[in-house]
Design a protein around this motif. Structure first.
Motif, PDB file in Angstrom:
ATOM      1  N   UNK A 230       0.857  -1.189   0.000  1.00 29.71           N
ATOM      2  CA  UNK A 230       0.000   0.000   0.000  1.00 29.71           C
ATOM      3  C   UNK A 230       0.895   1.241   0.000  1.00 29.71           C
ATOM      4  N   UNK A 231       0.760   2.055  -1.045  1.00 30.68           N
ATOM      5  CA  UNK A 231       1.549   3.273  -1.184  1.00 30.68           C
ATOM      6  C   UNK A 231       0.609   4.473  -1.088  1.00 30.68           C
ATOM      7  N   UNK A 232       0.887   5.374  -0.159  1.00 34.85           N
ATOM      8  CA  UNK A 232       0.050   6.561  -0.036  1.00 34.85           C
ATOM      9  C   UNK A 232       0.871   7.772   0.376  1.00 34.85           C
ATOM     10  N   UNK A 233       0.515   8.929  -0.182  1.00 36.11           N
ATOM     11  CA  UNK A 233       1.087  10.228   0.206  1.00 36.11           C
ATOM     12  C   UNK A 233       2.586  10.309  -0.023  1.00 36.11           C
ATOM     13  N   UNK A 234       3.088   9.577  -1.019  1.00 33.28           N
ATOM     14  CA  UNK A 234       4.488   9.716  -1.409  1.00 33.28           C
ATOM     15  C   UNK A 234       4.622  10.782  -2.480  1.00 33.28           C
ATOM     16  N   UNK A 235       5.819  11.347  -2.622  1.00 35.61           N
ATOM     17  CA  UNK A 235       6.045  12.348  -3.658  1.00 35.61           C
ATOM     18  C   UNK A 235       7.460  12.211  -4.211  1.00 35.61           C
ATOM     19  N   UNK A 236       7.577  12.336  -5.540  1.00 33.75           N
ATOM     20  CA  UNK A 236       8.873  12.283  -6.209  1.00 33.75           C
ATOM     21  C   UNK A 236       8.779  13.092  -7.492  1.00 33.75           C
ATOM     22  N   UNK A 237       9.937  13.399  -8.068  1.00 31.58           N
ATOM     23  CA  UNK A 237       9.928  14.130  -9.330  1.00 31.58           C
ATOM     24  C   UNK A 237       9.334  13.284 -10.447  1.00 31.58           C
ATOM     25  N   UNK A 238       9.740  11.991 -10.493  1.00 32.63           N
ATOM     26  CA  UNK A 238       9.220  11.054 -11.467  1.00 32.63           C
ATOM     27  C   UNK A 238       8.702   9.824 -10.728  1.00 32.63           C
ATOM     28  N   UNK A 239       7.469   9.432 -10.987  1.00 31.91           N
ATOM     29  CA  UNK A 239       6.920   8.267 -10.306  1.00 31.91           C
ATOM     30  C   UNK A 239       6.699   8.534  -8.839  1.00 31.91           C
ATOM     31  N   UNK A 240       5.532   9.085  -8.504  1.00 35.07           N
ATOM     32  CA  UNK A 240       5.281   9.518  -7.133  1.00 35.07           C
ATOM     33  C   UNK A 240       5.439   8.422  -6.095  1.00 35.07           C
ATOM     34  N   UNK A 241       5.012   7.185  -6.425  1.00 27.45           N
ATOM     35  CA  UNK A 241       5.146   6.061  -5.491  1.00 27.45           C
ATOM     36  C   UNK A 241       6.286   5.142  -5.898  1.00 27.45           C
ATOM     37  N   UNK A 242       6.272   4.668  -7.147  1.00 30.08           N
ATOM     38  CA  UNK A 242       7.324   3.773  -7.625  1.00 30.08           C
ATOM     39  C   UNK A 242       7.714   4.149  -9.048  1.00 30.08           C
ATOM     40  N   UNK A 243       8.992   3.923  -9.374  1.00 29.46           N
ATOM     41  CA  UNK A 243       9.503   4.164 -10.720  1.00 29.46           C
ATOM     42  C   UNK A 243      10.372   2.988 -11.133  1.00 29.46           C
ATOM     43  N   UNK A 244      10.078   2.446 -12.310  1.00 30.08           N
ATOM     44  CA  UNK A 244      10.887   1.375 -12.886  1.00 30.08           C
ATOM     45  C   UNK A 244      11.675   1.990 -14.030  1.00 30.08           C
ATOM     46  N   UNK A 245      12.951   2.214 -13.806  1.00 27.75           N
ATOM     47  CA  UNK A 245      13.802   2.902 -14.771  1.00 27.75           C
ATOM     48  C   UNK A 245      14.986   2.006 -15.086  1.00 27.75           C
ATOM     49  N   UNK A 246      15.229   1.754 -16.352  1.00 25.37           N
ATOM     50  CA  UNK A 246      16.342   0.886 -16.713  1.00 25.37           C
ATOM     51  C   UNK A 246      16.789   1.123 -18.127  1.00 25.37           C
ATOM     52  N   UNK A 247      17.919   0.567 -18.452  1.00 27.12           N
ATOM     53  CA  UNK A 247      18.484   0.707 -19.788  1.00 27.12           C
ATOM     54  C   UNK A 247      17.920  -0.392 -20.692  1.00 27.12           C
ATOM     55  N   UNK A 248      16.627  -0.350 -20.854  1.00 29.89           N
ATOM     56  CA  UNK A 248      15.906  -1.325 -21.682  1.00 29.89           C
ATOM     57  C   UNK A 248      16.234  -2.751 -21.253  1.00 29.89           C
ATOM     58  N   UNK A 249      16.164  -2.992 -19.953  1.00 31.83           N
ATOM     59  CA  UNK A 249      16.456  -4.321 -19.423  1.00 31.83           C
ATOM     60  C   UNK A 249      15.416  -5.319 -19.910  1.00 31.83           C
ATOM     61  N   UNK A 250      15.807  -6.581 -19.912  1.00 34.66           N
ATOM     62  CA  UNK A 250      14.922  -7.632 -20.413  1.00 34.66           C
ATOM     63  C   UNK A 250      14.178  -8.354 -19.294  1.00 34.66           C
ATOM     64  N   UNK A 251      14.595  -8.175 -18.048  1.00 33.79           N
ATOM     65  CA  UNK A 251      13.931  -8.826 -16.926  1.00 33.79           C
ATOM     66  C   UNK A 251      12.689  -8.042 -16.526  1.00 33.79           C
ATOM     67  N   UNK A 252      11.549  -8.698 -16.504  1.00 31.52           N
ATOM     68  CA  UNK A 252      10.302  -8.016 -16.194  1.00 31.52           C
ATOM     69  C   UNK A 252      10.118  -7.769 -14.711  1.00 31.52           C
ATOM     70  N   UNK A 253       9.265  -6.785 -14.389  1.00 33.90           N
ATOM     71  CA  UNK A 253       8.902  -6.469 -13.004  1.00 33.90           C
ATOM     72  C   UNK A 253       7.410  -6.674 -12.827  1.00 33.90           C
ATOM     73  N   UNK A 254       6.984  -6.851 -11.578  1.00 31.26           N
ATOM     74  CA  UNK A 254       5.569  -7.088 -11.313  1.00 31.26           C
ATOM     75  C   UNK A 254       5.076  -6.244 -10.146  1.00 31.26           C
TER      76      UNK A 254
END
Length: 261
Positions: free
Chosen positions: A7-31
Motif C-alpha cells: 500500500x503506497x500513499x502520500x508519497x512524492x517524487x519528481x518522477x513516479x510519485x510512489x514507484x519508478x521502474x527505470x532501466x536501460x531497456x532491461x529484459x527482466x520483467x517487473x511485477x
C-alpha cells in the motif's frame, strides 16, 4: 523488482510519485500485484507509477486512486500511470479519479509512449479529465478485452452494453456505482462495486483465482471487471463515510454488521 500486497500513499517524487521502474531497456520483467496506490504525487511524470526505458512491467489486481501531478513542468503528465519508452501490461485492476493537476497542464490519467496493454479493468474519472493519451496524440493500444472506461480516449468507443460478451465498452461514471476506497476488513484498500454496477458479471466465464483482497472469483455467473469481486454475501452497500481497520470483520457485508467503538 517485484511488489506484492503493498500500500503506497502520500508519497512524492519528481518522477513516479510512489514507484519508478527505470532501466536501460532491461529484459527482466517487473511485477506489481494486489497493491494499492492512493494520493501519491509526482512533480513531473507519473503520479503513482512510472515505467521508463524498461520492459515487461506487469500490473495485476491493483487499485490506483486519487494520485496527481504537483507542478506539471512536463505536459505529458500522467496523474496515475506513465509508460514511457517502455512496455507494460495491466489486468483486473481499478484506476479511478486520478485527475488533479495544475490548471495549465492538459494531462491525462494515463500517458503512454510505448506499449501498454490493459485487460479486464475499470478506468474511470468522475470529471472531464481524459483517461488516456500518448506521445503521438492518439490513444494507447491493447484495450479490447473486457475493460470498462468512462470516455473514448483509450481506444474503446463502443457504448455499454457491448455487442457481445468479452468486449470493452464506454459507460457512465454513475453506472459503475463505485463505493468508497477503504479496507473493509482486509489488509489492502479497494474500491467496492455496489449493487447494480455495470462492472458486475462483466468478465467472461474463463476467469479463475482470487481478487485483490483474496476473495475467490467468480462470485456470480461471471467475474466482475476490476480489482474487486463483489462477494455473493455482500447484501448491503458500503455505508457512506465508514471505513474499517485491517481485521477479519464484516468482510462480506452480510445483513448484520458488528461495530466497536
Amino acid at each position: 523488482a517485484h511488489i506484492w500486497d503493498s500500500y503506497f500513499t502520500s508519497n512524492q517524487a519528481m518522477f513516479g510519485g510512489a514507484v519508478a521502474f527505470v532501466g536501460n531497456h532491461e529484459t527482466t520483467g517487473s511485477t506489481i500485484k494486489r497493491s494499492t496506490f492512493e494520493a501519491n504525487r509526482s512533480d513531473i511524470d507519473g503520479g503513482a507509477i512510472l515505467a521508463l526505458a524498461s520492459n515487461g512491467l506487469t500490473m495485476d489486481r491493483i487499485t490506483v486512486v486519487g494520485n496527481k501531478l504537483v507542478t506539471g513542468d512536463n505536459p505529458r503528465g500522467g496523474m496515475a500511470i506513465v509508460v514511457n519508452f517502455a512496455s507494460a501490461t495491466m489486468r483486473d485492476s481499478t484506476v479511478v479519479n486520478n485527475t488533479e493537476r495544475p490548471w495549465w497542464v492538459n494531462a491525462s490519467s494515463i500517458y503512454v509512449n510505448g506499449s501498454f496493454t490493459i485487460n479486464n479493468s475499470i478506468l474511470a474519472n468522475g470529471n472531464s479529465t481524459d483517461l488516456c493519451t500518448n506521445a503521438y496524440g492518439t490513444s494507447l493500444v491493447g484495450m479490447t478485452t473486457e475493460n470498462i472506461v468512462t470516455d473514448n480516449t483509450c481506444v474503446v468507443t463502443q457504448a455499454h452494453p457491448p455487442a457481445s460478451t468479452g468486449q470493452s465498452s464506454v459507460a457512465t461514471y454513475a453506472s459503475l456505482k463505485l463505493g468508497t476506497l477503504s479496507y473493509r476488513g482486509y489488509d489492502s484498500k479497494t474500491v467496492p462495486l455496489l449493487s447494480g454496477s455495470v462492472a458486475l458479471n462483466y468478465h467472461s466465464n474463463s476467469c479463475t483465482g482470487t481478487d485483490q483482497i483474496g476473495g475467490s472469483v467468480p462470485q456470480g455467473a461471471r467475474c466482475d471487471t476490476g480489482a474487486y469481486e463483489r462477494p455473493a454475501a455482500q447484501l448491503l452497500n458500503t455505508p457512506t463515510g465508514w471505513t474499517y481497520p485491517s481485521a477479519t470483520i464484516d468482510r462480506g457485508y452480510g445483513s448484520t454488521m458488528s461495530v466497536s467503538a
